[in-house]
Design an enzyme around this catalytic site. Sequence first.
Site, PDB file in Angstrom:
ATOM      1  N   GLY A  84     -42.653 -13.018 -11.652  1.00  0.00           N
ATOM      2  CA  GLY A  84     -41.760 -13.979 -12.283  1.00  0.00           C
ATOM      3  C   GLY A  84     -41.721 -15.252 -11.469  1.00  0.00           C
ATOM      4  CB  CYS A  85     -39.028 -17.684 -10.987  1.00  0.00           C
ATOM      5  SG  CYS A  85     -38.645 -19.169 -10.058  1.00  0.00           S
ATOM      6  CG  PHE A  86     -43.086 -19.789  -7.027  1.00  0.00           C
ATOM      7  CD1 PHE A  86     -42.011 -20.643  -7.186  1.00  0.00           C
ATOM      8  CD2 PHE A  86     -44.363 -20.317  -7.162  1.00  0.00           C
ATOM      9  CE1 PHE A  86     -42.187 -21.986  -7.474  1.00  0.00           C
ATOM     10  CE2 PHE A  86     -44.560 -21.672  -7.449  1.00  0.00           C
ATOM     11  CZ  PHE A  86     -43.458 -22.497  -7.612  1.00  0.00           C
TER      12      PHE A  86
END
Length: 179
Positions: free
Chosen positions: A14-16
């Site tokens: 997902g979002c880093f």
Amino acid sequence: MKTNNIQIATVGGGCFWCTEAVFQEVKGVEKVVSGYSGGNVPGHPTYREICSGLTGHAEVIQITFDTNIISYEDILVIFMTTHDPTTLNRQGADRGTQYRSVIYYHNENQKEIAEVVVKEVMPYYENPIVTEISPLDVFYEAEKEHQDYYRNNKQQGYCSFVITPKLAKLRKLHADKLK
């Protein structure tokens, strides 16, 4: 100091910003860098290009860790249990191929360990795991404003509502592995 105990893992869940914040708290992790991998266009991509979903890159992190303190297997278990590896190209409200669940292995040993860990955690999920396991081709470091994002933006809404609960889950499931 010997450096042969230092390894690098590259994962995307997902979002880093989320995965970076998780691994910054793990004992034995020396450095976490947010970036991009797995794309199909030449050159160093930008965040804006990644967000378009057209480059094929995933938001990933590279974790530099000391194997005398934490194993690659433990890194992957933490990774697999702090995001949802059963949703294709999605984590929560974040949707698109850039948010896919992926383990990029650096060598055959990492590939074998990744395959074992995925099988080991499978029974804990109701739905099938869709985490991609692929060889690392190129890692591109993300822009400076994406490094240490949670540490620098804790009051931001996304951090409060998405990342802070992930960190609570990490602390509950893996307290013995934290700094």
